[in-house]
Design a protein around this motif. Structure first.
Motif, mmCIF file in Angstrom:
data_model
loop_
_atom_site.group_PDB
_atom_site.id
_atom_site.type_symbol
_atom_site.label_atom_id
_atom_site.label_comp_id
_atom_site.label_asym_id
_atom_site.label_seq_id
_atom_site.Cartn_x
_atom_site.Cartn_y
_atom_site.Cartn_z
ATOM 1 N N ASN A 9 0.862 -1.184 0.000
ATOM 2 C CA ASN A 9 0.000 0.000 0.000
ATOM 3 C C ASN A 9 0.899 1.234 0.000
ATOM 4 O O ASN A 9 1.609 1.482 0.974
ATOM 5 C CB ASN A 9 -0.880 -0.014 1.247
ATOM 6 C CG ASN A 9 -1.873 1.120 1.298
ATOM 7 O OD1 ASN A 9 -1.594 2.223 0.844
ATOM 8 N ND2 ASN A 9 -3.034 0.869 1.880
ATOM 9 N N TRP A 11 0.403 4.296 0.495
ATOM 10 C CA TRP A 11 0.134 5.267 1.552
ATOM 11 C C TRP A 11 0.853 4.901 2.854
ATOM 12 O O TRP A 11 1.090 5.759 3.687
ATOM 13 C CB TRP A 11 -1.362 5.396 1.790
ATOM 14 C CG TRP A 11 -2.031 6.391 0.890
ATOM 15 C CD1 TRP A 11 -2.352 7.687 1.202
ATOM 16 C CD2 TRP A 11 -2.468 6.184 -0.459
ATOM 17 N NE1 TRP A 11 -2.954 8.297 0.123
ATOM 18 C CE2 TRP A 11 -3.045 7.396 -0.913
ATOM 19 C CE3 TRP A 11 -2.429 5.107 -1.326
ATOM 20 C CZ2 TRP A 11 -3.569 7.555 -2.194
ATOM 21 C CZ3 TRP A 11 -2.948 5.255 -2.611
ATOM 22 C CH2 TRP A 11 -3.504 6.461 -3.028
ATOM 23 N N ASN A 14 4.530 6.653 3.879
ATOM 24 C CA ASN A 14 4.693 7.994 4.450
ATOM 25 C C ASN A 14 5.648 7.955 5.635
ATOM 26 O O ASN A 14 5.524 7.110 6.526
ATOM 27 C CB ASN A 14 3.330 8.537 4.873
ATOM 28 C CG ASN A 14 3.362 10.014 5.220
ATOM 29 O OD1 ASN A 14 4.176 10.447 6.033
ATOM 30 N ND2 ASN A 14 2.476 10.776 4.612
ATOM 31 N N ASP A 227 -6.406 2.269 8.398
ATOM 32 C CA ASP A 227 -7.441 2.954 7.621
ATOM 33 C C ASP A 227 -8.012 4.151 8.378
ATOM 34 O O ASP A 227 -8.597 5.059 7.776
ATOM 35 C CB ASP A 227 -8.562 1.980 7.256
ATOM 36 C CG ASP A 227 -9.259 1.409 8.484
ATOM 37 O OD1 ASP A 227 -8.565 0.812 9.337
ATOM 38 O OD2 ASP A 227 -10.492 1.557 8.595
ATOM 39 N N ILE A 230 -5.025 6.981 7.602
ATOM 40 C CA ILE A 230 -4.590 7.270 6.235
ATOM 41 C C ILE A 230 -5.621 8.155 5.539
ATOM 42 O O ILE A 230 -6.815 7.884 5.587
ATOM 43 C CB ILE A 230 -4.394 5.965 5.432
ATOM 44 C CG1 ILE A 230 -3.184 5.203 5.956
ATOM 45 C CG2 ILE A 230 -4.212 6.272 3.948
ATOM 46 C CD1 ILE A 230 -2.956 3.872 5.261
ATOM 47 N N ARG A 231 -5.139 9.211 4.887
ATOM 48 C CA ARG A 231 -6.001 10.105 4.114
ATOM 49 C C ARG A 231 -5.927 9.703 2.645
ATOM 50 O O ARG A 231 -5.053 10.144 1.909
ATOM 51 C CB ARG A 231 -5.546 11.555 4.308
ATOM 52 C CG ARG A 231 -5.781 12.122 5.697
ATOM 53 C CD ARG A 231 -7.262 12.392 5.934
ATOM 54 N NE ARG A 231 -7.830 13.253 4.904
ATOM 55 C CZ ARG A 231 -7.802 14.587 4.955
ATOM 56 N NH1 ARG A 231 -7.236 15.214 5.987
ATOM 57 N NH2 ARG A 231 -8.345 15.306 3.985
ATOM 58 N N TYR A 232 -6.853 8.854 2.243
ATOM 59 C CA TYR A 232 -6.838 8.414 0.854
ATOM 60 C C TYR A 232 -7.306 9.502 -0.104
ATOM 61 O O TYR A 232 -7.179 9.342 -1.327
ATOM 62 C CB TYR A 232 -7.698 7.160 0.692
ATOM 63 C CG TYR A 232 -7.035 5.897 1.217
ATOM 64 C CD1 TYR A 232 -5.881 5.406 0.622
ATOM 65 C CD2 TYR A 232 -7.559 5.206 2.297
ATOM 66 C CE1 TYR A 232 -5.264 4.255 1.092
ATOM 67 C CE2 TYR A 232 -6.958 4.046 2.772
ATOM 68 C CZ TYR A 232 -5.813 3.579 2.164
ATOM 69 O OH TYR A 232 -5.198 2.437 2.629
ATOM 70 N N GLN A 234 -5.856 12.291 -0.135
ATOM 71 C CA GLN A 234 -4.614 12.992 -0.404
ATOM 72 C C GLN A 234 -3.647 12.039 -1.100
ATOM 73 O O GLN A 234 -3.688 10.825 -0.861
ATOM 74 C CB GLN A 234 -3.973 13.499 0.895
ATOM 75 C CG GLN A 234 -4.849 14.438 1.700
ATOM 76 C CD GLN A 234 -5.066 15.761 1.002
ATOM 77 O OE1 GLN A 234 -4.174 16.253 0.308
ATOM 78 N NE2 GLN A 234 -6.247 16.342 1.161
ATOM 79 N N PRO A 236 -0.310 9.852 -1.950
ATOM 80 C CA PRO A 236 0.685 9.260 -1.064
ATOM 81 C C PRO A 236 2.021 9.987 -1.185
ATOM 82 O O PRO A 236 2.251 10.731 -2.141
ATOM 83 C CB PRO A 236 0.794 7.820 -1.576
ATOM 84 C CG PRO A 236 0.471 7.928 -3.034
ATOM 85 C CD PRO A 236 -0.575 9.007 -3.127
ATOM 86 N N SER A 245 -1.368 6.735 -10.324
ATOM 87 C CA SER A 245 -2.354 7.455 -9.516
ATOM 88 C C SER A 245 -3.766 7.165 -10.001
ATOM 89 O O SER A 245 -4.694 6.976 -9.200
ATOM 90 C CB SER A 245 -2.084 8.961 -9.568
ATOM 91 O OG SER A 245 -0.868 9.284 -8.933
#
Length: 257
Positions: A9, A11, A14, A227, A230-232, A234, A236, A245
């Motif tokens: 994943n 994300w 980060n 989950d 994580i700001r999906y 925004q 990654p 993307s």
């Protein structure tokens, strides 16, 4: 929501989240292997220690010698030999000891280290002295009579040495066996692919367990509740290409719908 992606994943990469992911995945890997390898082997969590800047220092200024924060003293135009010379007030970067785990598979009861498993972090991937420290230890492992497994789930930072043939991939898995010290198997994979399973190298004639790192990562994701943070909505960090993307957006839309 469970991990919506087939493999890694993006994300989770980060910097603000990866330290927790790294610690959790190393622990999950040990907890998975230890009961399967006993009583012949003991799986130990060991640590590398790096002297790095405190977490609140922005990554862009990770290795500054000094940082200018305030100008002080008399103005240059009015200074004379008898007056205090102009000066700058500087703040030296705050440093801390950062410990990052890796695994050693040890033979019982001698304690001989048979296999080392490394999960790369931002600390040892981005250019700087921490990377150089890790590379020295990596070379020592590669030159020793050990099996060596290196897992790279980070797109940020230059790939590790000897992985140039996989430059087009997002992620890499390197396995070097002690019986073939000058060869290694390199498994490149992308964000669209599942994480390859692999056989954990052990001593000759010992059954080698299959490691499903993707399943372990999914378990960590669920138990930690990533989950929730994580700001999906925004992108990654680091960002994906435009094509990747668009693919990620489709995957997330299917899960949401």
């Amino acid at each position: 929501m469970s991990n919506p992606f087939p493999g890694m994943n993006p994300w989770l990469e980060n910097l603000a989240l990866w330290r927790d992911v790294h610690h959790s995945l190393i622990s999950a890997l040990r907890d998975e292997l230890a009961p399967r390898l006993r009583p012949r082997y003991f799986v130990a969590v060991e640590t590398h220690t790096y002297i790095s800047l405190a977490p609140d220092v922005p990554p862009a200024s990770r290795y500054p010698d000094v940082m200018v924060i305030e100008r002080g003293g008399p103005a240059v135009a009015t200074s004379t030999p008898a007056e205090e010379a102009p000066y700058l007030t500087i703040e030296l970067p705050l440093k801390e000891a950062v410990e990052e785990g890796y695994l050693e598979v040890r033979l019982v009861p001698t304690g001989e280290v048979v296999t080392v498993i490394e999960l790369l972090s931002h600390t040892n991937k981005q250019p700087g002295r921490d990377r150089e420290t890790y590379l020295q230890k990596r070379e020592a492992f590669l030159d020793s009579h050990l099996h060596f497994v290196e897992i790279d789930l980070l797109r940020a930072g230059p790939p590790m040495p000897y992985t140039a043939r996989a430059m087009g991939s997002h992620y890499r898995l390197l396995i070097r066996r002690r019986e073939r010290p000058r060869q290694a198997h390199l498994y490149p994979f992308s964000v669209r692919q599942s994480i390859p399973t692999f056989s954990l190298p052990l001593l000759p004639d010992d059954a080698e367990p299959t490691v499903d790192l993707g399943a372990l990562l999914n378990g960590v994701y669920d138990r930690a509740g990533y989950d929730l943070v994580i700001r999906y909505d925004q992108p990654p960090l680091p960002a994906l290409s435009a094509e990747e993307s668009a693919w990620a957006a489709e995957v997330l839309a299917k899960v949401a719908g």
